[in-house]
Design a protein around this motif. Structure first.
Motif, PDB file in Angstrom:
ATOM      1  N   GLY A   1       0.786  -1.236   0.000  1.00 50.45           N
ATOM      2  CA  GLY A   1       0.000   0.000   0.000  1.00 50.45           C
ATOM      3  C   GLY A   1       0.815   1.281   0.000  1.00 50.45           C
ATOM      4  O   GLY A   1       0.260   2.362   0.233  1.00 50.45           O
TER       5      GLY A   1
ATOM      6  N   MET B   1      -0.574   4.539  -1.537  1.00 52.50           N
ATOM      7  CA  MET B   1      -1.994   4.276  -1.859  1.00 52.50           C
ATOM      8  C   MET B   1      -2.840   5.484  -1.459  1.00 52.50           C
ATOM      9  O   MET B   1      -2.697   6.013  -0.364  1.00 52.50           O
ATOM     10  CB  MET B   1      -2.440   3.020  -1.112  1.00 52.50           C
ATOM     11  CG  MET B   1      -3.845   2.566  -1.374  1.00 52.50           C
ATOM     12  SD  MET B   1      -4.134   0.986  -0.495  1.00 52.50           S
ATOM     13  CE  MET B   1      -5.894   0.790  -0.771  1.00 52.50           C
ATOM     14  N   HIS B   2      -3.749   5.921  -2.334  1.00 53.54           N
ATOM     15  CA  HIS B   2      -4.590   7.063  -2.011  1.00 53.54           C
ATOM     16  C   HIS B   2      -6.025   6.878  -2.484  1.00 53.54           C
ATOM     17  O   HIS B   2      -6.803   7.820  -2.578  1.00 53.54           O
ATOM     18  CB  HIS B   2      -4.005   8.347  -2.586  1.00 53.54           C
ATOM     19  CG  HIS B   2      -3.670   8.289  -4.044  1.00 53.54           C
ATOM     20  ND1 HIS B   2      -2.569   7.634  -4.533  1.00 53.54           N
ATOM     21  CD2 HIS B   2      -4.313   8.807  -5.118  1.00 53.54           C
ATOM     22  CE1 HIS B   2      -2.542   7.769  -5.840  1.00 53.54           C
ATOM     23  NE2 HIS B   2      -3.589   8.462  -6.222  1.00 53.54           N
TER      24      HIS B   2
ATOM     25  N   GLU C   1       1.362   5.133   4.394  1.00 54.72           N
ATOM     26  CA  GLU C   1       0.204   5.848   3.868  1.00 54.72           C
ATOM     27  C   GLU C   1      -1.104   5.086   4.070  1.00 54.72           C
ATOM     28  O   GLU C   1      -2.160   5.555   3.651  1.00 54.72           O
ATOM     29  CB  GLU C   1       0.394   6.122   2.368  1.00 54.72           C
ATOM     30  CG  GLU C   1       1.596   6.980   2.027  1.00 54.72           C
ATOM     31  CD  GLU C   1       2.903   6.192   1.975  1.00 54.72           C
ATOM     32  OE1 GLU C   1       2.862   4.965   2.186  1.00 54.72           O
ATOM     33  OE2 GLU C   1       3.959   6.802   1.731  1.00 54.72           O
ATOM     34  N   VAL C   2      -1.063   3.880   4.643  1.00 54.86           N
ATOM     35  CA  VAL C   2      -2.287   3.076   4.784  1.00 54.86           C
ATOM     36  C   VAL C   2      -2.521   2.682   6.234  1.00 54.86           C
ATOM     37  O   VAL C   2      -1.615   2.757   7.078  1.00 54.86           O
ATOM     38  CB  VAL C   2      -2.220   1.807   3.900  1.00 54.86           C
ATOM     39  CG1 VAL C   2      -2.179   2.176   2.435  1.00 54.86           C
ATOM     40  CG2 VAL C   2      -1.012   0.933   4.266  1.00 54.86           C
ATOM     41  N   GLU C   3      -3.737   2.244   6.498  1.00 59.97           N
ATOM     42  CA  GLU C   3      -4.076   1.737   7.829  1.00 59.97           C
ATOM     43  C   GLU C   3      -4.899   0.457   7.705  1.00 59.97           C
ATOM     44  O   GLU C   3      -5.580   0.240   6.705  1.00 59.97           O
ATOM     45  CB  GLU C   3      -4.867   2.788   8.605  1.00 59.97           C
ATOM     46  CG  GLU C   3      -6.187   3.168   7.949  1.00 59.97           C
ATOM     47  CD  GLU C   3      -6.870   4.290   8.700  1.00 59.97           C
ATOM     48  OE1 GLU C   3      -6.322   4.739   9.709  1.00 59.97           O
ATOM     49  OE2 GLU C   3      -7.961   4.711   8.263  1.00 59.97           O
ATOM     50  N   LYS C   4      -4.800  -0.350   8.732  1.00 63.22           N
ATOM     51  CA  LYS C   4      -5.503  -1.642   8.771  1.00 63.22           C
ATOM     52  C   LYS C   4      -6.732  -1.504   9.664  1.00 63.22           C
ATOM     53  O   LYS C   4      -6.621  -1.035  10.801  1.00 63.22           O
ATOM     54  CB  LYS C   4      -4.537  -2.685   9.327  1.00 63.22           C
ATOM     55  CG  LYS C   4      -5.088  -4.043   9.580  1.00 63.22           C
ATOM     56  CD  LYS C   4      -3.975  -4.899  10.182  1.00 63.22           C
ATOM     57  CE  LYS C   4      -4.520  -6.211  10.715  1.00 63.22           C
ATOM     58  NZ  LYS C   4      -3.456  -6.994  11.370  1.00 63.22           N
TER      59      LYS C   4
ATOM     60  N   VAL D   1      -7.403  -2.966   4.250  1.00 65.49           N
ATOM     61  CA  VAL D   1      -6.339  -1.960   4.197  1.00 65.49           C
ATOM     62  C   VAL D   1      -6.870  -0.796   3.367  1.00 65.49           C
ATOM     63  O   VAL D   1      -7.317  -0.993   2.238  1.00 65.49           O
ATOM     64  CB  VAL D   1      -5.058  -2.527   3.554  1.00 65.49           C
ATOM     65  CG1 VAL D   1      -3.999  -1.434   3.410  1.00 65.49           C
ATOM     66  CG2 VAL D   1      -4.519  -3.684   4.385  1.00 65.49           C
ATOM     67  N   ARG D   2      -6.817   0.386   3.949  1.00 71.86           N
ATOM     68  CA  ARG D   2      -7.338   1.552   3.229  1.00 71.86           C
ATOM     69  C   ARG D   2      -6.357   2.716   3.379  1.00 71.86           C
ATOM     70  O   ARG D   2      -5.573   2.766   4.340  1.00 71.86           O
ATOM     71  CB  ARG D   2      -8.717   1.944   3.769  1.00 71.86           C
ATOM     72  CG  ARG D   2      -8.688   2.449   5.189  1.00 71.86           C
ATOM     73  CD  ARG D   2     -10.082   2.711   5.718  1.00 71.86           C
ATOM     74  NE  ARG D   2     -10.041   3.254   7.074  1.00 71.86           N
ATOM     75  CZ  ARG D   2     -11.092   3.421   7.862  1.00 71.86           C
ATOM     76  NH1 ARG D   2     -12.296   3.060   7.417  1.00 71.86           N
ATOM     77  NH2 ARG D   2     -10.969   3.918   9.072  1.00 71.86           N
ATOM     78  N   PRO D   3      -6.416   3.674   2.465  1.00 74.76           N
ATOM     79  CA  PRO D   3      -5.497   4.815   2.560  1.00 74.76           C
ATOM     80  C   PRO D   3      -5.900   5.753   3.690  1.00 74.76           C
ATOM     81  O   PRO D   3      -7.082   5.915   3.977  1.00 74.76           O
ATOM     82  CB  PRO D   3      -5.644   5.495   1.197  1.00 74.76           C
ATOM     83  CG  PRO D   3      -6.992   5.094   0.706  1.00 74.76           C
ATOM     84  CD  PRO D   3      -7.254   3.720   1.246  1.00 74.76           C
ATOM     85  N   LYS D   4      -4.916   6.387   4.298  1.00 77.47           N
ATOM     86  CA  LYS D   4      -5.215   7.367   5.336  1.00 77.47           C
ATOM     87  C   LYS D   4      -5.632   8.697   4.724  1.00 77.47           C
ATOM     88  O   LYS D   4      -6.316   9.504   5.355  1.00 77.47           O
ATOM     89  CB  LYS D   4      -3.965   7.595   6.199  1.00 77.47           C
ATOM     90  CG  LYS D   4      -3.529   6.392   7.011  1.00 77.47           C
ATOM     91  CD  LYS D   4      -2.239   6.723   7.759  1.00 77.47           C
ATOM     92  CE  LYS D   4      -1.713   5.532   8.543  1.00 77.47           C
ATOM     93  NZ  LYS D   4      -0.383   5.820   9.135  1.00 77.47           N
TER      94      LYS D   4
END
Length: 262
Positions: free
Chosen positions: A188, A191-192, A208-211, A248-251
């Motif tokens: 990631g 990742m945005h 740049e990502v969070e779980k 997992v998604r971008p912050k």
């Protein structure tokens, strides 16, 4: 439109399989230019289904086709299978090399083996299902626009930089090779946009990502995706769906905004 022998140059590498309603092409000894020229010729004749046998590294298969709806591919295609593709469904009984689905805008690619690096590079729409593992940078620069949301599902594990610079779409890592921990690092990075669903821990994630845990909406969506994946490979979808997954998604949608903008 039905295909008949009089409308085709049957002979040499081309055979008409009337009973199966398809045209079979023996790719052995054909260069990538010769094979793609032949496919474009069949496309202009409105052939809807093609079986390719003895494929041995020919590149760009599936690019620019308008009328062929299904390609059944036996062997190992070269780089950029399905690049710029917008419609056909390609099923590969073997492995695929680098750049599979490069800048793909529609259609599907189903791989009964594993895939090389940069799978789905800059993919804009369409679906890719890989039964085995994938190399580095799968899903790099994937993007979405309105209802166009690309999807990559990997049955096994992935190399480093999974989902690097993703701007949209979905990437699913099922980890069906029974690994509780993937070797992938820098997952990631940059990742945005979009999201990843993963079973099993990864070695390292980008800053740049969070779980996060799956919401009810995520669970419903993932269950449907798993069902479709398992249908392609004759697997038990309930058994696969009952495993634990996280998202997992971008912050941020602009992770480097402070670096590149005044």
């Amino acid at each position: 439109m039905p295909v008949n022998e009089s409308s085709l140059m049957v002979g040499g590498p081309v055979r008409l399989r009337s009973g199966e309603r398809l045209v079979e092409v023996d790719a052995e000894g054909l260069s990538y230019r010769e094979l793609n020229r032949l496919l474009r010729s069949l496309d202009r004749k409105r052939v809807e289904k093609v079986r390719l046998i003895n494929v041995q590294g020919q590149r760009y298969i599936g690019a620019g086709l308008l009328h062929i709806r299904e390609i059944e591919l036996h062997g190992t295609p070269g780089n950029d299978l399905g690049c710029f593709m917008n419609g056909p469904a390609i099923t590969v009984y073997g492995n695929v090399q680098d750049g599979c689905g490069n800048t793909m805008s529609g259609g599907s690619i189903i791989v009964h083996g594993s895939a090389g690096d940069i799978l789905g590079y800059s993919m804009r729409n369409g679906r890719i299902f890989v039964k085995g593992d994938v190399g580095y940078r799968a899903g790099i620069h994937m993007k979405e626009y309105r209802s166009h949301k690309p999807l990559i599902v990997v049955g096994g594990s992935a190399g480093d930089f999974l989902g690097e610079y993703m701007a949209g779409g979905l990437l699913v890592l099922l980890g069906l090779n029974n690994l509780e921990k993937h070797e992938a690092k820098y997952v990631g990075t940059g990742m945005h946009g979009g999201a990843m669903y993963i079973h099993g821990e990864v070695k390292h994630m980008g800053a740049e990502v969070e779980k996060v845990d799956l919401s009810q909406e995520d669970q419903t969506l993932l269950k449907d995706i798993i069902k479709e994946f398992c249908k392609h490979f004759n697997l038990d979808h309930e058994q696969v769906a009952e495993r634990e997954y996280y998202k997992v998604r971008p912050k941020s949608t602009r992770p480097y905004g402070d670096l590149y903008a005044y």
